[in-house]
Design an enzyme around this catalytic site. Structure first.
Site, short mmCIF file in Angstrom:
data_model
loop_
_atom_site.label_atom_id
_atom_site.label_comp_id
_atom_site.label_asym_id
_atom_site.label_seq_id
_atom_site.Cartn_x
_atom_site.Cartn_y
_atom_site.Cartn_z
CB CYS A 1 -6.60 0.75 -0.14
SG CYS A 1 -5.08 0.23 0.62
CB ALA B 1 -1.01 -0.03 0.93
#
Length: 300
Positions: free
Chosen positions: A234, A203
């Site tokens: 996310c 990420a």
């Protein structure tokens, strides 16, 4: 009960929404700024003369990759360094970038665009500490077994293009997975991060202020993935998260042998291998030379 920390937003800051060592002993002399004459009151930007990094940008490295650092502490370090760098830029004394490498104690962080709808728990009774930050992107989890890199770099010395910076961070991860684990990693159009076999292993969430970056990337190496079940990682509902360890184990079970002889490697060794590769590829992608700094300097 954990409260959500908040951060002040400045108009001058540019926000990028992202969906989410080895260090050689330095043998160079200290960098010194070039002398610049300019009319009084006229702002001007010049690159200081680099003398210690053989033509490459210098990068001070605070390497704590085996340590579990509280998120709030690392966050405060970053902001302090960014403030210092801005002051150096004004004096034309910004001589080196910075890289912080560590692991975090379990924590959830929310980006500027985060929605509470992506939390599967009551924020008044969060399973771990929970912070709302100024980075771009949605909610994510950090914890043991996940290597985090916080580059604090002045994009004036690299490329003043935020999309280039995000793609470069992705490129670091893609090279690590390919060179060290023979994994075919990829990007997904319209999203930020790195995927292998449909699972998100890395990420990325950043903030850029006056072209100085902070926050960064997180790569799941031996991470316990169960805390991700408490969130929509996310903000992406139709894709799973993964880890290097998990994928290596799957390949070992399906083929009867480990990927690139990694089946007998323990968690600590897997972290070491990934760490060495991350540092190497970061230096290659960003064309910097690292100088290890005592971690006591950043903690003071």
């Amino acid at each position: 009960m954990e409260s959500i920390s908040s951060s002040k937003t400045f108009q001058q800051d540019m926000i990028v929404l992202a969906s989410s060592m080895f260090c050689s002993t330095p043998t160079w002399s200290l960098c010194k700024p070039s002398k610049i004459k300019q009319p009084s009151g006229t702002p001007i930007f010049r690159r200081p003369t680099l003398t210690r990094c053989q033509g490459k940008r210098c990068c001070d490295c605070y390497d704590m990759y085996k340590e579990l650092v509280p998120y709030a502490k690392a966050w405060s370090w970053q902001k302090a360094i960014v403030d210092k760098r801005k002051a150096q830029i004004e004096r034309n004394e910004d001589l080196a970038d910075t890289l912080i490498i560590l692991q975090h104690q379990p924590v959830y962080t929310l980006g500027t665009g985060s929605s509470k709808e992506n939390l599967h728990f009551d924020i008044r009774n969060a399973p771990f500490e929970l912070y709302r930050t100024e980075r771009g992107g949605e909610v994510t989890y950090h914890g043991p077994g996940q290597l985090v890199m916080y580059p604090i770099i002045n994009l004036r010395y690299h490329k003043m293009d935020l999309h280039w910076y995000l793609r470069s961070l992705e490129e670091v991860i893609i090279r690590v997975l390919s060179s060290s684990f023979s994994m075919e990693a990829s990007r997904v159009d319209g999203l930020t991060g790195v995927w292998v076999e449909g699972r998100k292993l890395a990420a990325i969430g950043i903030r850029v202020s006056q072209w100085v970056t902070y926050h960064g990337l997180a790569l799941n190496v031996t991470t316990d993935l169960s805390p991700f079940q408490q969130i929509v990682p996310c903000g992406i509902r139709d894709r799973q998260v993964g880890s290097i360890k998990g994928l290596l184990r799957e390949h070992s079970h399906s083929s009867g042998s480990g990927t690139e002889n990694h089946q007998d490697i323990d968690d600590a060794q897997l972290i070491d291998i990934t760490h060495r590769s991350l540092v190497k590829e970061f230096c290659e992608v960003f064309q910097v030379d690292l100088e290890c700094k005592p971690t006591s300097l950043i903690m003071s």
